[in-house]
Design a protein around this motif. Structure first.
Motif, PDB file in Angstrom:
ATOM      1  N   ALA A 297      37.726  42.841  47.762  1.00  0.00           N
ATOM      2  CA  ALA A 297      38.225  44.209  47.608  1.00  0.00           C
ATOM      3  C   ALA A 297      37.094  45.227  47.738  1.00  0.00           C
ATOM      4  CB  ALA A 297      38.927  44.362  46.263  1.00  0.00           C
ATOM      5  N   PHE A 298      35.913  44.884  47.220  1.00  0.00           N
ATOM      6  CA  PHE A 298      34.795  45.823  47.302  1.00  0.00           C
ATOM      7  C   PHE A 298      34.215  45.878  48.713  1.00  0.00           C
ATOM      8  CE2 PHE A 298      30.205  46.692  47.016  1.00  0.00           C
ATOM      9  CZ  PHE A 298      30.262  47.972  46.474  1.00  0.00           C
ATOM     10  N   THR A 299      34.031  44.709  49.330  1.00  0.00           N
ATOM     11  CA  THR A 299      33.412  44.683  50.661  1.00  0.00           C
ATOM     12  C   THR A 299      34.313  45.304  51.725  1.00  0.00           C
ATOM     13  OG1 THR A 299      34.232  42.425  50.988  1.00  0.00           O
ATOM     14  CG2 THR A 299      31.981  42.679  50.154  1.00  0.00           C
ATOM     15  N   THR A 300      35.611  45.262  51.526  1.00  0.00           N
ATOM     16  CA  THR A 300      36.527  45.848  52.502  1.00  0.00           C
ATOM     17  C   THR A 300      36.850  47.309  52.205  1.00  0.00           C
ATOM     18  OG1 THR A 300      38.432  45.000  51.244  1.00  0.00           O
ATOM     19  CG2 THR A 300      37.593  43.640  53.070  1.00  0.00           C
ATOM     20  N   GLY A 301      36.351  47.840  51.090  1.00  0.00           N
ATOM     21  CA  GLY A 301      36.572  49.236  50.759  1.00  0.00           C
ATOM     22  C   GLY A 301      37.872  49.517  50.039  1.00  0.00           C
ATOM     23  N   VAL A 302      38.636  48.472  49.714  1.00  0.00           N
ATOM     24  CA  VAL A 302      39.885  48.676  48.967  1.00  0.00           C
ATOM     25  C   VAL A 302      39.578  49.250  47.589  1.00  0.00           C
ATOM     26  CG1 VAL A 302      41.893  47.521  47.965  1.00  0.00           C
ATOM     27  CG2 VAL A 302      41.051  46.849  50.226  1.00  0.00           C
ATOM     28  N   ILE A 303      38.503  48.751  46.968  1.00  0.00           N
ATOM     29  CA  ILE A 303      38.019  49.265  45.688  1.00  0.00           C
ATOM     30  C   ILE A 303      36.537  49.575  45.860  1.00  0.00           C
ATOM     31  CG2 ILE A 303      37.596  48.728  43.261  1.00  0.00           C
ATOM     32  CD1 ILE A 303      40.009  46.899  43.318  1.00  0.00           C
ATOM     33  N   GLN A 304      36.089  50.707  45.371  1.00  0.00           N
ATOM     34  CA  GLN A 304      34.712  51.131  45.575  1.00  0.00           C
ATOM     35  C   GLN A 304      33.872  51.071  44.301  1.00  0.00           C
ATOM     36  OE1 GLN A 304      34.823  54.990  47.430  1.00  0.00           O
ATOM     37  NE2 GLN A 304      35.679  54.189  49.354  1.00  0.00           N
ATOM     38  N   PHE A 305      34.423  50.496  43.251  1.00  0.00           N
ATOM     39  CA  PHE A 305      33.695  50.347  41.994  1.00  0.00           C
ATOM     40  C   PHE A 305      32.796  49.120  42.090  1.00  0.00           C
ATOM     41  CE2 PHE A 305      33.815  48.617  37.503  1.00  0.00           C
ATOM     42  CZ  PHE A 305      32.811  49.451  37.046  1.00  0.00           C
ATOM     43  N   THR A 306      31.478  49.295  41.949  1.00  0.00           N
ATOM     44  CA  THR A 306      30.521  48.207  42.172  1.00  0.00           C
ATOM     45  C   THR A 306      30.642  47.082  41.144  1.00  0.00           C
ATOM     46  OG1 THR A 306      28.852  49.416  40.895  1.00  0.00           O
ATOM     47  CG2 THR A 306      28.859  49.726  43.289  1.00  0.00           C
ATOM     48  N   GLY A 307      31.148  47.383  39.956  1.00  0.00           N
ATOM     49  CA  GLY A 307      31.254  46.361  38.925  1.00  0.00           C
ATOM     50  C   GLY A 307      32.619  45.731  38.842  1.00  0.00           C
ATOM     51  N   ILE A 308      33.371  45.716  39.955  1.00  0.00           N
ATOM     52  CA  ILE A 308      34.743  45.222  39.920  1.00  0.00           C
ATOM     53  C   ILE A 308      34.798  43.748  39.543  1.00  0.00           C
ATOM     54  CG2 ILE A 308      34.688  44.772  42.407  1.00  0.00           C
ATOM     55  CD1 ILE A 308      37.741  45.765  40.229  1.00  0.00           C
ATOM     56  N   ASP A 309      33.817  42.942  40.000  1.00  0.00           N
ATOM     57  CA  ASP A 309      33.831  41.511  39.674  1.00  0.00           C
ATOM     58  C   ASP A 309      33.770  41.292  38.166  1.00  0.00           C
ATOM     59  OD1 ASP A 309      33.781  41.262  42.360  1.00  0.00           O
ATOM     60  OD2 ASP A 309      31.757  40.438  42.520  1.00  0.00           O
ATOM     61  N   GLU A 310      32.774  41.926  37.521  1.00  0.00           N
ATOM     62  CA  GLU A 310      32.624  41.763  36.072  1.00  0.00           C
ATOM     63  C   GLU A 310      33.830  42.316  35.323  1.00  0.00           C
ATOM     64  OE1 GLU A 310      30.471  43.080  38.079  1.00  0.00           O
ATOM     65  OE2 GLU A 310      28.677  41.807  38.033  1.00  0.00           O
ATOM     66  N   LEU A 311      34.359  43.450  35.794  1.00  0.00           N
ATOM     67  CA  LEU A 311      35.519  44.055  35.137  1.00  0.00           C
ATOM     68  C   LEU A 311      36.715  43.113  35.158  1.00  0.00           C
ATOM     69  CD1 LEU A 311      36.966  46.470  33.848  1.00  0.00           C
ATOM     70  CD2 LEU A 311      37.450  47.306  36.164  1.00  0.00           C
ATOM     71  N   MET A 312      36.978  42.496  36.306  1.00  0.00           N
ATOM     72  CA  MET A 312      38.131  41.606  36.423  1.00  0.00           C
ATOM     73  C   MET A 312      37.947  40.349  35.597  1.00  0.00           C
ATOM     74  SD  MET A 312      38.940  42.075  40.505  1.00  0.00           S
ATOM     75  CE  MET A 312      40.461  41.120  40.472  1.00  0.00           C
ATOM     76  N   ILE A 313      36.720  39.820  35.561  1.00  0.00           N
ATOM     77  CA  ILE A 313      36.472  38.602  34.789  1.00  0.00           C
ATOM     78  C   ILE A 313      36.695  38.843  33.304  1.00  0.00           C
ATOM     79  CG2 ILE A 313      34.648  37.024  34.028  1.00  0.00           C
ATOM     80  CD1 ILE A 313      33.518  37.146  36.847  1.00  0.00           C
ATOM     81  N   PHE A 314      36.173  39.954  32.789  1.00  0.00           N
ATOM     82  CA  PHE A 314      36.335  40.224  31.362  1.00  0.00           C
ATOM     83  C   PHE A 314      37.748  40.694  31.034  1.00  0.00           C
ATOM     84  CE2 PHE A 314      31.703  40.208  31.579  1.00  0.00           C
ATOM     85  CZ  PHE A 314      31.415  39.462  30.459  1.00  0.00           C
ATOM     86  N   THR A 315      38.458  41.230  32.014  1.00  0.00           N
ATOM     87  CA  THR A 315      39.874  41.542  31.812  1.00  0.00           C
ATOM     88  C   THR A 315      40.664  40.259  31.583  1.00  0.00           C
ATOM     89  OG1 THR A 315      39.731  43.528  33.180  1.00  0.00           O
ATOM     90  CG2 THR A 315      41.922  42.594  32.830  1.00  0.00           C
ATOM     91  N   ILE A 316      40.322  39.215  32.337  1.00  0.00           N
ATOM     92  CA  ILE A 316      40.956  37.912  32.129  1.00  0.00           C
ATOM     93  C   ILE A 316      40.730  37.440  30.698  1.00  0.00           C
ATOM     94  CG2 ILE A 316      40.924  35.486  32.814  1.00  0.00           C
ATOM     95  CD1 ILE A 316      40.059  36.388  35.585  1.00  0.00           C
ATOM     96  N   LEU A 317      39.509  37.615  30.197  1.00  0.00           N
ATOM     97  CA  LEU A 317      39.193  37.197  28.832  1.00  0.00           C
ATOM     98  C   LEU A 317      40.038  37.953  27.819  1.00  0.00           C
ATOM     99  CD1 LEU A 317      37.421  35.744  26.732  1.00  0.00           C
ATOM    100  CD2 LEU A 317      35.770  37.602  26.979  1.00  0.00           C
ATOM    101  N   VAL A 318      40.130  39.270  27.964  1.00  0.00           N
ATOM    102  CA  VAL A 318      40.887  40.093  27.012  1.00  0.00           C
ATOM    103  C   VAL A 318      42.360  39.701  27.033  1.00  0.00           C
ATOM    104  CG1 VAL A 318      41.634  42.429  26.467  1.00  0.00           C
ATOM    105  CG2 VAL A 318      39.255  42.002  27.122  1.00  0.00           C
ATOM    106  N   VAL A 319      42.926  39.571  28.224  1.00  0.00           N
ATOM    107  CA  VAL A 319      44.344  39.223  28.336  1.00  0.00           C
ATOM    108  C   VAL A 319      44.618  37.847  27.733  1.00  0.00           C
ATOM    109  CG1 VAL A 319      46.212  38.727  29.962  1.00  0.00           C
ATOM    110  CG2 VAL A 319      44.711  40.691  30.352  1.00  0.00           C
ATOM    111  N   THR A 320      43.727  36.908  27.993  1.00  0.00           N
ATOM    112  CA  THR A 320      43.912  35.557  27.450  1.00  0.00           C
ATOM    113  C   THR A 320      43.862  35.566  25.926  1.00  0.00           C
ATOM    114  OG1 THR A 320      42.901  34.572  29.421  1.00  0.00           O
ATOM    115  CG2 THR A 320      43.020  33.201  27.452  1.00  0.00           C
ATOM    116  N   LEU A 321      42.913  36.295  25.350  1.00  0.00           N
ATOM    117  CA  LEU A 321      42.803  36.341  23.889  1.00  0.00           C
ATOM    118  C   LEU A 321      44.014  37.002  23.250  1.00  0.00           C
ATOM    119  CD1 LEU A 321      39.024  37.238  23.419  1.00  0.00           C
ATOM    120  CD2 LEU A 321      40.139  35.040  23.030  1.00  0.00           C
ATOM    121  N   ILE A 322      44.633  37.940  23.954  1.00  0.00           N
ATOM    122  CA  ILE A 322      45.831  38.596  23.435  1.00  0.00           C
ATOM    123  C   ILE A 322      47.031  37.651  23.480  1.00  0.00           C
ATOM    124  CG2 ILE A 322      47.496  40.458  23.831  1.00  0.00           C
ATOM    125  CD1 ILE A 322      45.164  42.166  24.793  1.00  0.00           C
ATOM    126  N   LEU A 323      47.202  36.972  24.628  1.00  0.00           N
ATOM    127  CA  LEU A 323      48.389  36.140  24.817  1.00  0.00           C
ATOM    128  C   LEU A 323      48.222  34.742  24.228  1.00  0.00           C
ATOM    129  CD1 LEU A 323      49.301  37.122  28.501  1.00  0.00           C
ATOM    130  CD2 LEU A 323      50.211  38.057  26.366  1.00  0.00           C
TER     131      LEU A 323
END
Length: 338
Positions: A297-323
């Protein structure tokens, strides 16, 4: 923004080449994450020890491997010779870090098994800081990079990686042979740990000591020595992961590598379920695929936020801990060993 993401997703799904490349990259990243996290989950799942020094072992493995490869590999070597040297270095690093893990377990960690987990956390955290600063003294404060040793730690990938592990293409799929090599090593790691725990006599001793320590001792099993072996294997696997990270363009060799690998390793162990090796495999696949999608998503310009990888990984952690607070395959108390 949502329309832009939707259009990007449609383009990815309708482009077999891009989609396949993302899948291969995701599998390669998942294999790396599995190699990084498997030693951590092995130690916790079988010994209930949260090892914060795990990242430092990986960093040491990368430095030792880089030094050996730079010293042993020359430009005139063929692909087979370089790979032979790599395998020898991999085995040597595993043995050295397993030995270091054995020393630390016997002299320090063993004394705290009967204490609350916070004691082990503080101890391993202190070991991690000590190991990191010791390596920093060697490669930075002692000016090893430009001194008599003349090792450029930033260049082992450029100087020793065979061209045969570079870019490749099969039909419409673009990938690198290094990615295939990483997938192979990840699969071997998973099969090797599973076989050790489930198909060997010593693996049976390990599981028996975890499930019922008193009964295992009554049957003549040296549980203390068994735990030492487990800690040594987990430490060795962490060091071996550093060997392949030395060649991967997204990681490299540096002192901050210790922290860089520790964070995703803990995310994977928690998402999969503390102590569950099966959960670690599944979580590595999930995190690897999500990471690959974020990179695309970052390399193709779909998302331009440089920390998208880390954001998505830790989002997985938060969602998992909730559910699922115990993780995908977590169980009450100790993790499973299958």
């Amino acid at each position: 923004m949502i329309d832009h993401l939707a259009l990007g997703a449609i383009d990815l799904l309708t482009s077999p080449g891009d989609f396949s490349s993302v899948i291969v990259e995701g599998l390669a990243k998942a294999s790396l994450y599995l190699m990084i996290a498997s030693g951590l989950t092995l130690i916790f799942g079988l010994m209930d020890v949260i090892n914060f020094a795990h990242g430092a072992f990986t960093m040491y493995g990368a430095y030792i491997a880089a030094g050996l490869m730079l010293a042993l590999v020359t430009a005139g070597m063929g692909f087979g010779t370089v790979m032979f040297v790599f395998i020898v270095v991999l085995a040597l690093v595993f043995g050295l870090l397993a030995g270091l893990g054995t020393i630390l377990e016997v002299t320090l960690v063993r004394r705290l098994y009967e204490y609350p987990p916070i004691y082990q956390i503080l101890l391993t955290f202190g070991i991690a800081i000590t190991l990191e600063q010791f390596m920093r003294m060697i490669v930075e404060f002692r000016n090893i990079n430009n001194g008599q040793w003349n090792f450029d730690w930033a260049s082992p990938r450029r100087q020793t990686l065979p061209s045969e592990l570079g870019d490749a293409e099969l039909f419409f799929i673009q990938f690198t042979n290094l990615q295939l090599f990483e997938i192979l090593l990840g699969a071997l790691t998973a099969v090797g740990i599973w076989a050790f725990l489930n198909k060997t006599r010593y693996g049976l001793f390990v599981r028996a000591g975890v499930e019922d320590e008193e009964m295992a001792k009554a049957l003549g099993i040296n549980v203390q020595r068994t735990f030492t072996v487990v800690f040594a294997i987990g430490s060795g696997i962490a060091g071996a992961a550093g060997v392949i990270l030395m060649w991967d363009p997204l990681w490299g060799v540096s002192v901050p590598l210790a922290l860089d690998v520790l964070l995703p390793a803990f995310v994977i162990v928690i998402v999969g379920g503390l102590g569950s090796f099966k959960g670690t495999i599944v979580a590595s696949l999930v995190v690897g695929m999500i990471d690959a999608l974020g990179t695309w998503a970052f390399t193709t310009g779909v998302i331009q936020f440089t920390g998208i990888d880390e954001l998505m990984i830790f989002t997985i952690l938060v969602v998992t801990l909730i559910l699922r607070p115990r993780g995908l395959f977590g169980v009450e108390g100790m993790g499973d060993h299958g």
